[in-house]
Design an enzyme around this catalytic site. Sequence first.
Site, PDB file in Angstrom:
ATOM      1  NE  ARG A 206       7.825   3.774 -18.196  1.00 21.16           N
ATOM      2  CZ  ARG A 206       8.779   3.290 -19.479  1.00 21.16           C
ATOM      3  NH1 ARG A 206       9.301   1.648 -19.800  1.00 21.16           N
ATOM      4  NH2 ARG A 206       8.648   3.775 -20.455  1.00 21.16           N
TER       5      ARG A 206
ATOM      6  CE1 TYR B 274      -6.001  -3.668   3.248  1.00 22.49           C
ATOM      7  CE2 TYR B 274      -5.333  -4.886   0.120  1.00 22.49           C
ATOM      8  CZ  TYR B 274      -5.628  -4.072   1.565  1.00 22.49           C
ATOM      9  OH  TYR B 274      -5.654  -1.940   1.140  1.00 22.49           O
TER      10      TYR B 274
ATOM     11  CG  ASP C 209      -0.569  -9.331   2.649  1.00 25.90           C
ATOM     12  OD1 ASP C 209       0.601  -9.353   3.391  1.00 25.90           O
ATOM     13  OD2 ASP C 209      -1.320  -9.065   1.972  1.00 25.90           O
TER      14      ASP C 209
ATOM     15  CE  LYS D   7      -1.563  -0.534   4.926  1.00 23.12           C
ATOM     16  NZ  LYS D   7      -1.966  -1.638   4.024  1.00 23.12           N
TER      17      LYS D   7
END
Length: 383
Positions: free
Chosen positions: A52, A104, A178, A203
């Site tokens: 982790r 977004y 972004d 994406k």
Amino acid sequence: MTRPLDPATLAAKAGHYIDRHSGAIVPPVSTSTTYARDSANQPMNAAHVYARDNNPSFVQAEQVLASLEQGQEALLFASGMAAIAAVFYTLESGSRVVLPKSMYWGAFSWTRQYCARASIAVTYYAPDDIDSLSQAILAGDRTDVVWVETPSNPMMHITDVRKAAELTHAAGGLLLVDNTVPTPLLTRPLELGADIVMHSASKSLNGHSDVIAGALVTRHRHPHWERVVAERHDAGAIMSPFDSALLLRGMRTLAVRVERACQNAAAIADFLQQHEAVQTVLYPGLDSHPGHAIARQQMKGGYGSLMSFIVKGDKSAALAVSGRLQLIIRATSLGGVESLIEHRHSVEPPETGVPDNLLRLAVGIENVNDLIGDLDQALGGAS
Ligand SMILES: *Cc1c(COP(=O)(O)O)cnc(C)c1O
């Protein structure tokens, strides 16, 4: 090498990996959740104690992304939203952020809710108006983070990253961009002065609509970045080893996918602009787009695969056009090899102001005449 390598080479070679033991040129998927210690109780490899915290499976994908963005360091996250959340979780209460009022929707909605409960002040600006950004920055006595998304999803507003960086730095803040829609192949915000780049790697970076992933890349290590590193380490929003391997494979073809999708999108934008059933095409590659001049400066090699178009008529006319498409799939998301269309008004709440006759088109790498043929029959069906 005397000359810096082209991004297409960096992506295709994915870090020039060669396994020291086997000679394999693709890294193994490392599924171990834990790592052995030696007889003196020291980790056998200091970087690895528990999966982790850190995992060899995502290190290479992070290095490739950092090199593509020309940043010092990249961190992968379990999703784009988890990457965004890490930036906000590491702000103190009493901070102030400056956000676009059109962006977004998932990020807009989550940041609004989170900042309210974490006592972080938010000032909004119009993303197509640099004066509005300047006023928003000056409207408070501190500015911690300024957020830019360009071209913005789905309204395709263009923001001048270089000017936004100057304004942000003059106020002592960090500029976060972004960069999901343009990808580092078309725009490298860190070179334009941004401090952190964010990606939904779900994406274009992955490109095959089969991985949810997010990323942050920093220009330099700074105190906020160190807090973000600690946040992922401690809160654990990491990617799985299998998803990391898929992402690394997807990124190898980024340059050819982006090039083809940009060519397709430019041809489709021209076609739609001339179609009598279309009122407006929102695509920064068109001369008619209000942000075209800025886009031409900060986007190199194409204007991206995403566009929106406004159909003549009302909501039902737009839904009918999308309903008649046979090749282009009605689904959310973007940046995949297959073209997708979405009626954003159906999924965003009315206050975002997205027109109810707007369709967002995420162009893929299919043959462009097949795509234009499908759009033509769907648009023509009205008459
Ligand atoms: C999809 C998307 C996100 C969110 O990323 P997920 O990987 O879906 O969590 C953020 N910004 C933009 C521009 C996006 O398109």
